[in-house]
Design a protein around this motif. Structure first.
Motif, PDB file in Angstrom:
ATOM      1  N   ARG A  59       2.468  -2.863   1.261  1.00 47.01           N
ATOM      2  CA  ARG A  59       1.266  -2.111   0.858  1.00 47.01           C
ATOM      3  C   ARG A  59       0.016  -2.706   1.486  1.00 47.01           C
ATOM      4  N   LEU A  60      -0.080  -4.047   1.497  1.00 46.98           N
ATOM      5  CA  LEU A  60      -1.233  -4.677   2.129  1.00 46.98           C
ATOM      6  C   LEU A  60      -1.280  -4.398   3.623  1.00 46.98           C
ATOM      7  N   ALA A  61      -0.119  -4.379   4.279  1.00 43.54           N
ATOM      8  CA  ALA A  61      -0.071  -4.091   5.713  1.00 43.54           C
ATOM      9  C   ALA A  61      -0.508  -2.655   5.999  1.00 43.54           C
ATOM     10  N   ILE A  62      -0.095  -1.722   5.151  1.00 44.56           N
ATOM     11  CA  ILE A  62      -0.516  -0.328   5.343  1.00 44.56           C
ATOM     12  C   ILE A  62      -2.029  -0.204   5.206  1.00 44.56           C
ATOM     13  N   LEU A 107      -4.652   0.815   8.180  1.00 39.82           N
ATOM     14  CA  LEU A 107      -5.552   1.959   8.070  1.00 39.82           C
ATOM     15  C   LEU A 107      -7.013   1.551   8.231  1.00 39.82           C
ATOM     16  N   ILE A 108      -7.386   0.430   7.632  1.00 37.76           N
ATOM     17  CA  ILE A 108      -8.767  -0.056   7.771  1.00 37.76           C
ATOM     18  C   ILE A 108      -9.059  -0.371   9.235  1.00 37.76           C
ATOM     19  N   PRO A 160     -18.109   2.027  10.529  1.00 33.29           N
ATOM     20  CA  PRO A 160     -18.411   0.611  10.296  1.00 33.29           C
ATOM     21  C   PRO A 160     -17.762   0.044   9.033  1.00 33.29           C
ATOM     22  N   GLY A 161     -17.885  -1.266   8.865  1.00 32.08           N
ATOM     23  CA  GLY A 161     -17.250  -2.097   7.859  1.00 32.08           C
ATOM     24  C   GLY A 161     -16.951  -1.541   6.480  1.00 32.08           C
ATOM     25  N   GLY A 194     -10.070   3.257   3.880  1.00 28.39           N
ATOM     26  CA  GLY A 194      -8.749   2.674   4.090  1.00 28.39           C
ATOM     27  C   GLY A 194      -8.026   2.413   2.781  1.00 28.39           C
ATOM     28  N   LEU A 195      -8.753   1.926   1.786  1.00 28.45           N
ATOM     29  CA  LEU A 195      -8.152   1.699   0.471  1.00 28.45           C
ATOM     30  C   LEU A 195      -7.721   3.014  -0.173  1.00 28.45           C
ATOM     31  N   LEU A 196      -8.560   4.035  -0.072  1.00 29.24           N
ATOM     32  CA  LEU A 196      -8.225   5.327  -0.667  1.00 29.24           C
ATOM     33  C   LEU A 196      -7.056   5.993   0.049  1.00 29.24           C
TER      34      LEU A 196
END
Length: 108
Positions: free
Chosen positions: A38-41, A45-46, A55-56, A63-65
């Motif tokens: 999950r963290l890699a996905i 995406l981010i 930007p940041g 990316g989180l959504l």
């Protein structure tokens, strides 16, 4: 009079290859693998959104959504194994508690 011979006892729940109760998969390795996936996905995406020019902080939020539905769809087999491991651990806890109470008809 009826014959008092007992029928063979079949295990409750999933059956393993030997005919006995199935062993659940180990919990910790599946939990760590699912969390890392999950963290890699989300990180991928981010990074993709960031490379595309956003930007940041907005890239982080988007990316989180987007990571939630992507992980839900992509990691289903892994999530099923993790659920199986959690359920197996719960059954094992019930068996241990029944044995500690001294019950003869512990959940099999």
């Amino acid at each position: 009079m009826a014959d008092d011979a007992q029928a063979p006892v079949t295990p409750v729940g999933p059956v393993g290859p030997t005919g006995g109760p199935a062993e659940p998969p180990p919990l910790v390795p599946w939990l760590l693998a699912y969390t890392a996936a999950r963290l890699a996905i989300v990180a991928g995406l981010i990074a993709l959104i960031w490379v595309l020019g956003l930007p940041g902080f907005p890239a982080l939020l988007i990316g989180l959504l987007l990571g939630m539905p992507v992980a839900y769809l992509a990691l289903r087999p892994m999530r099923d194994r993790l659920t199986e491991a959690i359920a197996g651990r719960s059954v094992r806890k019930q068996q241990i508690r029944a044995q500690l109470r001294g019950e003869d008809d512990a959940v099999s």
